[in-house]
Motif scaffolding. Sequence first.
Motif, PDB file in Angstrom:
ATOM      1  N   CYS A   9     102.097 -53.870 -19.516  1.00  0.00           N
ATOM      2  CA  CYS A   9     100.787 -53.751 -18.882  1.00  0.00           C
ATOM      3  C   CYS A   9     100.417 -55.157 -18.397  1.00  0.00           C
ATOM      4  O   CYS A   9     100.398 -56.103 -19.188  1.00  0.00           O
ATOM      5  CB  CYS A   9      99.745 -53.233 -19.856  1.00  0.00           C
ATOM      6  SG  CYS A   9     100.070 -51.531 -20.399  1.00  0.00           S
TER       7      CYS A   9
ATOM      8  N   GLU B 270      92.371 -52.900  -8.577  1.00  0.00           N
ATOM      9  CA  GLU B 270      92.897 -52.659  -9.914  1.00  0.00           C
ATOM     10  C   GLU B 270      92.764 -53.911 -10.771  1.00  0.00           C
ATOM     11  O   GLU B 270      92.887 -55.026 -10.276  1.00  0.00           O
ATOM     12  CB  GLU B 270      94.368 -52.248  -9.809  1.00  0.00           C
ATOM     13  CG  GLU B 270      94.562 -50.953  -9.048  1.00  0.00           C
ATOM     14  CD  GLU B 270      95.997 -50.724  -8.640  1.00  0.00           C
ATOM     15  OE1 GLU B 270      96.827 -51.641  -8.828  1.00  0.00           O
ATOM     16  OE2 GLU B 270      96.285 -49.644  -8.117  1.00  0.00           O
TER      17      GLU B 270
ATOM     18  N   THR C 117      97.734 -52.744 -14.465  1.00  0.00           N
ATOM     19  CA  THR C 117      98.641 -51.616 -14.292  1.00  0.00           C
ATOM     20  C   THR C 117      99.676 -51.654 -15.409  1.00  0.00           C
ATOM     21  O   THR C 117     100.111 -52.729 -15.835  1.00  0.00           O
ATOM     22  CB  THR C 117      99.371 -51.633 -12.928  1.00  0.00           C
ATOM     23  OG1 THR C 117     100.109 -52.849 -12.806  1.00  0.00           O
ATOM     24  CG2 THR C 117      98.403 -51.523 -11.779  1.00  0.00           C
ATOM     25  N   CYS C 118     100.053 -50.465 -15.875  1.00  0.00           N
ATOM     26  CA  CYS C 118     101.087 -50.323 -16.894  1.00  0.00           C
ATOM     27  C   CYS C 118     102.267 -49.611 -16.245  1.00  0.00           C
ATOM     28  O   CYS C 118     102.090 -48.575 -15.591  1.00  0.00           O
ATOM     29  CB  CYS C 118     100.575 -49.521 -18.080  1.00  0.00           C
ATOM     30  SG  CYS C 118      99.186 -50.303 -18.941  1.00  0.00           S
ATOM     31  N   ARG C 119     103.439 -50.158 -16.429  1.00  0.00           N
ATOM     32  CA  ARG C 119     104.643 -49.648 -15.775  1.00  0.00           C
ATOM     33  C   ARG C 119     105.821 -49.772 -16.728  1.00  0.00           C
ATOM     34  O   ARG C 119     105.890 -50.680 -17.532  1.00  0.00           O
ATOM     35  CB  ARG C 119     104.893 -50.474 -14.514  1.00  0.00           C
ATOM     36  CG  ARG C 119     106.096 -50.090 -13.704  1.00  0.00           C
ATOM     37  CD  ARG C 119     106.350 -51.106 -12.602  1.00  0.00           C
ATOM     38  NE  ARG C 119     105.231 -51.325 -11.738  1.00  0.00           N
ATOM     39  CZ  ARG C 119     105.086 -50.766 -10.533  1.00  0.00           C
ATOM     40  NH1 ARG C 119     105.999 -49.966 -10.066  1.00  0.00           N
ATOM     41  NH2 ARG C 119     104.036 -51.036  -9.795  1.00  0.00           N
TER      42      ARG C 119
ATOM     43  N   GLN D  67     106.874 -45.673 -11.387  1.00  0.00           N
ATOM     44  CA  GLN D  67     105.570 -45.999 -10.802  1.00  0.00           C
ATOM     45  C   GLN D  67     104.588 -46.278 -11.940  1.00  0.00           C
ATOM     46  O   GLN D  67     104.820 -45.882 -13.089  1.00  0.00           O
ATOM     47  CB  GLN D  67     105.082 -44.824  -9.957  1.00  0.00           C
ATOM     48  CG  GLN D  67     105.963 -44.515  -8.760  1.00  0.00           C
ATOM     49  CD  GLN D  67     106.081 -45.710  -7.840  1.00  0.00           C
ATOM     50  OE1 GLN D  67     105.115 -46.129  -7.227  1.00  0.00           O
ATOM     51  NE2 GLN D  67     107.280 -46.266  -7.722  1.00  0.00           N
ATOM     52  N   PRO D  68     103.477 -46.969 -11.677  1.00  0.00           N
ATOM     53  CA  PRO D  68     102.517 -47.222 -12.753  1.00  0.00           C
ATOM     54  C   PRO D  68     102.077 -45.909 -13.415  1.00  0.00           C
ATOM     55  O   PRO D  68     101.747 -44.957 -12.728  1.00  0.00           O
ATOM     56  CB  PRO D  68     101.352 -47.894 -12.030  1.00  0.00           C
ATOM     57  CG  PRO D  68     101.982 -48.564 -10.847  1.00  0.00           C
ATOM     58  CD  PRO D  68     103.075 -47.636 -10.415  1.00  0.00           C
TER      59      PRO D  68
ATOM     60  N   THR E 282      96.502 -47.075 -14.867  1.00  0.00           N
ATOM     61  CA  THR E 282      95.857 -48.131 -14.080  1.00  0.00           C
ATOM     62  C   THR E 282      94.401 -48.255 -14.506  1.00  0.00           C
ATOM     63  O   THR E 282      93.725 -47.244 -14.711  1.00  0.00           O
ATOM     64  CB  THR E 282      95.917 -47.792 -12.574  1.00  0.00           C
ATOM     65  OG1 THR E 282      97.284 -47.672 -12.187  1.00  0.00           O
ATOM     66  CG2 THR E 282      95.252 -48.867 -11.730  1.00  0.00           C
TER      67      THR E 282
END
Length: 198
Positions: A80, A99, A102-104, A192-193, A196
């Motif tokens: 994140c 944003e 974001t966590c991915r 993808q994230p 968010t």
Amino acid sequence: MRSLRRRTGEAVGLLFVFGFAVLRPSRFWPPKWMLRRIAASAEVRAERESAAEKLLARVREIEAGVPWLRALDVVIRDECVDVRGHHISLFEASTSTRESMTCRMSAFIVFSPERDPEDAVAEIRRTFPPPDGLSPGGISESLHWDTDERKVAVEGAHDALWARLTRRHGEKSLGQLRQENGALCVWALRGQPYFTVV
């Protein structure tokens, strides 16, 4: 004298607008400690588990689709990241859709073919090619291999607010795997994230 006062007033006005445009977002964005707390919350954990299932399902498809590919390791990198510094602009009318975090999640299948890595990757592209663009699960894929100029790496953000790294086959570094097995290839899967914060 009046024109000097007017120019001074205009300059002060521009500085005020500039300062407001740059500093205003920080009044509305959550502080980093709050973002870290959100990243560790139950809500994000549920999304994280769903993202992991999608990635690992695709890893299994790849391993079944390329029978000679023997994974030396499967590395899952989950992060994140504070993305606020990427969005400051004086020309955007609103900051409400920007944003904050974001966590991915990404997966890296590390393998060492028993032939020239470039030939092995060419065969994969012929027989079981990674999708162009995003896969149906929203995953982008790419293949990389060691060359004389550049060695493959499993990189992540250095300043992540929350991060977790898991390995399927223990804690050996890529350097150790390379020393034991020769040239390495990495099949990178980047999701993808999955969460968010605006």
